[in-house]
Design a protein around this motif. Structure first.
Motif, PDB file in Angstrom:
ATOM      1  N   TYR B 120      -3.702  27.203  -2.393  1.00 40.66           N
ATOM      2  CA  TYR B 120      -4.054  27.658  -1.046  1.00 40.66           C
ATOM      3  C   TYR B 120      -5.279  28.566  -1.066  1.00 40.66           C
ATOM      4  O   TYR B 120      -6.047  28.601  -0.108  1.00 40.66           O
ATOM      5  N   ASP B 121      -5.431  29.307  -2.144  1.00 40.18           N
ATOM      6  CA  ASP B 121      -6.600  30.161  -2.249  1.00 40.18           C
ATOM      7  C   ASP B 121      -7.858  29.297  -2.355  1.00 40.18           C
ATOM      8  O   ASP B 121      -8.895  29.597  -1.751  1.00 40.18           O
ATOM      9  N   LEU B 123      -8.087  26.231  -1.226  1.00 40.24           N
ATOM     10  CA  LEU B 123      -8.248  25.609   0.100  1.00 40.24           C
ATOM     11  C   LEU B 123      -9.063  26.509   1.025  1.00 40.24           C
ATOM     12  O   LEU B 123      -9.915  26.035   1.789  1.00 40.24           O
ATOM     13  N   ALA B 124      -8.804  27.822   0.937  1.00 38.88           N
ATOM     14  CA  ALA B 124      -9.487  28.777   1.817  1.00 38.88           C
ATOM     15  C   ALA B 124     -10.990  28.831   1.556  1.00 38.88           C
ATOM     16  O   ALA B 124     -11.757  29.329   2.378  1.00 38.88           O
ATOM     17  N   MET B 125     -11.420  28.315   0.374  1.00 40.83           N
ATOM     18  CA  MET B 125     -12.853  28.331   0.053  1.00 40.83           C
ATOM     19  C   MET B 125     -13.607  27.199   0.732  1.00 40.83           C
ATOM     20  O   MET B 125     -14.831  27.135   0.667  1.00 40.83           O
ATOM     21  N   THR B 126     -12.880  26.275   1.341  1.00 40.69           N
ATOM     22  CA  THR B 126     -13.528  25.089   1.895  1.00 40.69           C
ATOM     23  C   THR B 126     -14.606  25.451   2.909  1.00 40.69           C
ATOM     24  O   THR B 126     -14.378  26.269   3.804  1.00 40.69           O
ATOM     25  N   VAL B 128     -15.885  24.749   5.793  1.00 37.97           N
ATOM     26  CA  VAL B 128     -15.740  24.146   7.136  1.00 37.97           C
ATOM     27  C   VAL B 128     -15.548  25.288   8.120  1.00 37.97           C
ATOM     28  O   VAL B 128     -15.242  26.416   7.730  1.00 37.97           O
ATOM     29  N   ASP B 129     -15.700  24.990   9.417  1.00 37.48           N
ATOM     30  CA  ASP B 129     -15.441  26.006  10.424  1.00 37.48           C
ATOM     31  C   ASP B 129     -13.954  26.339  10.442  1.00 37.48           C
ATOM     32  O   ASP B 129     -13.124  25.601   9.909  1.00 37.48           O
ATOM     33  N   GLY B 130     -13.623  27.468  11.061  1.00 31.93           N
ATOM     34  CA  GLY B 130     -12.262  27.993  11.051  1.00 31.93           C
ATOM     35  C   GLY B 130     -11.234  27.042  11.636  1.00 31.93           C
ATOM     36  O   GLY B 130     -10.113  26.955  11.136  1.00 31.93           O
ATOM     37  N   GLU B 131     -11.590  26.327  12.694  1.00 28.94           N
ATOM     38  CA  GLU B 131     -10.590  25.444  13.300  1.00 28.94           C
ATOM     39  C   GLU B 131     -10.298  24.228  12.419  1.00 28.94           C
ATOM     40  O   GLU B 131      -9.164  23.768  12.346  1.00 28.94           O
ATOM     41  N   LEU B 133     -10.463  24.436   9.200  1.00 31.08           N
ATOM     42  CA  LEU B 133      -9.662  25.029   8.127  1.00 31.08           C
ATOM     43  C   LEU B 133      -8.197  25.116   8.552  1.00 31.08           C
ATOM     44  O   LEU B 133      -7.281  24.805   7.781  1.00 31.08           O
ATOM     45  N   ARG B 134      -7.978  25.525   9.794  1.00 32.89           N
ATOM     46  CA  ARG B 134      -6.608  25.617  10.311  1.00 32.89           C
ATOM     47  C   ARG B 134      -5.927  24.239  10.246  1.00 32.89           C
ATOM     48  O   ARG B 134      -4.776  24.112   9.831  1.00 32.89           O
ATOM     49  N   LEU B 137      -5.053  23.437   6.700  1.00 34.80           N
ATOM     50  CA  LEU B 137      -3.912  24.244   6.276  1.00 34.80           C
ATOM     51  C   LEU B 137      -2.607  23.628   6.766  1.00 34.80           C
ATOM     52  O   LEU B 137      -1.625  23.524   6.020  1.00 34.80           O
ATOM     53  N   ARG B 138      -2.592  23.202   8.023  1.00 37.96           N
ATOM     54  CA  ARG B 138      -1.377  22.586   8.569  1.00 37.96           C
ATOM     55  C   ARG B 138      -1.080  21.265   7.877  1.00 37.96           C
ATOM     56  O   ARG B 138       0.065  20.964   7.550  1.00 37.96           O
TER      57      ARG B 138
END
Lengths: 330, 330
Positions: B120-121, B123-126, B128-131, B133-134, B137-138
């Motif tokens: 997950y850490d 993944l957070a580096m990807t 892309v814009d925040g939405e 990324l959300r 994540l889902r």
């Protein structure tokens, strides 16, 4: 704690419980759902979600918005408990059979993994902009990694003849304090707090978390059996190497009374008299008082950091939370 | 596969391997690091990250941007392998002792959890814009939950006298196909693909994933021992209930030859002759050909979905990936 604060905490816990039960009711597999629900439904003080919500409210009136994030941490807390109990072969948790006893080990491992996955799904529901979400995601993942590291240290320490106080505190920080720190940090991020508030609230909760665990060690030796929920002295008979015991072993290095402690420590057949004598020795040489002072010092430093917040009811409640963490039930 | 495609895949794998090794080199605990590295460093085809990168490149020339996401899925794949091996008590993986054998069970459980956290850490580096990324994540969290459910079904099926073909396919979908589906879906999201591309690529990979597993079942019965890496017939002696076996048990319900299969199935002492006779029976009644056709049908449907992509080298490589998944080494 003021009566209305107590009442408000109770209502927050109810809200958190409802949300948690909804989140774990997931998928089509009845047995897996039951296993996931096993610890969350057994209750708990929900300190992490309560803390996240209070901080978010205190910094930016966004307490409600921190509910999913807080639940996410509570699910992670529960996932680590499920796996820890498998690892430590602990048969009981919160007065009920552990998940791996009530079900079986494979189911416990899988239920832990599933709770972890759900936690991230709940995190993704947080009502914040994408960049704050990214920051929360990193904070949570970093935290869980440290918790895993702490658990590994705990496992490895069992096979080592000696552990230093520094190593013990490092482990306590990872196993317990970082998840509290993440709760307060995340709450401040969700509440649109300043960078200083985010940093200070994280440190507040880290100090509280360490104090909480050391206080737990004190309770394990000195607390009222009924309130603590386990027979006094069991920490001695189990040979648990707490800060108190590690401190005493250092102080007694060349003391001829050392055997009074070592005769009872980790000796499941130790008599009540032997255990009482060991506890008296821990008191006489000042190791209990030392731990108590240590925890109180952490509590004081935690409270000082609350000065980054404007005065509010939530700030008061965060102060009372420290008093609960370090000071409860003695 | 075209030679230059093979070369390009090799280079992608090298890049993925380098990134993976960097990601798992984390924290201060040597033993934990070694345990986390144990499977990733033993190699692997990295199909999930390669797929994510190819899709991201095909839809929007953003293959590089999908590297962290792809690695995140590979770490998750490895975490599930570590826990699966503990659960199934499998002593060997990729020709090496399993993590719980090379280290111990507690370390294997913790290393799996730590790999999951790191995933997950990463993944957070990807980029892309925040939405987006959300959304990633889902998608990832939903996927891991389904994988856990599939693993629980697998565990429970072992204690059941019969399993239907539908239940087997449901389990295969969850244990194997959803992670492929997530790779292609995520790649399309990262590549700024259209909603149709995101949906179609997810379905492409789901079909490929199911075909991949059914083809694995065929290889387990019919494949060249050297290429498959395990003695032919071991699936029979282990009593593995694959699509082929479930189909045969249905077809042989009232057939007096049924005993030829059941004598060898799950019988570790079955002679080579008995195993050969069982395999011949599976062939004679058409169960092997049935599974083969089943996998080929899924492969065809997967390829058809590639029509949502403009022609490109990556599109060709995604087509070849289907041929590898369903068609390899027979």
């Amino acid at each position: 704690m003021l009566m209305d604060h107590q009442q408000r905490t109770k209502e927050m816990i109810k809200e958190i419980d409802r949300a948690l039960m909804k989140y774990v009711e997931r998928g089509k597999h009845e047995k897996l759902i039951k296993a996931m629900r096993h610890y969350p439904e057994a209750g708990g003080k929900r300190m992490r979600p309560v803390m996240a919500m209070l901080v978010a409210e205190a910094v930016g009136k966004r307490g409600k918005e921190a509910l999913p994030f807080g639940c996410s941490l509570e699910l992670i807390h529960n996932f680590t408990l499920v796996h820890d109990d498998v690892i430590d072969k602990d048969p009981v948790r919160r007065g009920r059979p552990a998940v791996h006893i009530a079900f079986d080990e494979p189911t416990a491992i899988i239920a832990g993994d599933a709770l972890f996955a759900i936690a991230y799904d709940v995190l993704a529901m947080t009502d914040v902009d994408g960049e704050r979400l990214r920051r929360l995601l990193r904070a949570v993942s970093d935290t869980v990694f440290l918790v895993a590291e702490g658990q590994q240290m705990d496992v490895d320490n069992e096979d080592r003849p000696t552990v230093s106080k520094e190593e013990y505190l490092d482990m306590v920080e990872k196993k317990t304090a970082v998840l509290f720190a993440c709760a307060a940090e995340g709450g401040a991020i969700i509440g649109h707090g300043t960078e200083k508030q985010i940093t200070d609230m994280k440190e507040y909760a880290r100090l509280l978390g360490i104090g909480f665990q050391i206080w737990d060690d004190v309770l394990g030796i000195k607390g009222d059996a009924k309130k603590v929920g386990k027979p006094i002295g069991s920490d001695i008979r189990n040979g648990k190497r707490t800060l108190i015991v590690l401190d005493a072993l250092e102080r007694l290095e060349k003391d001829q009374r050392k055997h009074v402690l070592t005769d009872a420590l980790g000796n499941e057949k130790a008599t009540d008299e032997q255990v009482r004598a060991a506890i008296k020795l821990l008191e006489d040489i000042g190791s209990i008082e030392n731990a108590r002072q240590f925890a109180l010092d952490y509590a004081k430093r935690a409270k000082d950091l609350l000065s980054c917040l404007k005065d509010s009811e939530e700030k008061e409640m965060l102060r009372e939370m420290v008093d609960y963490a370090v000071g409860r039930e003695l």
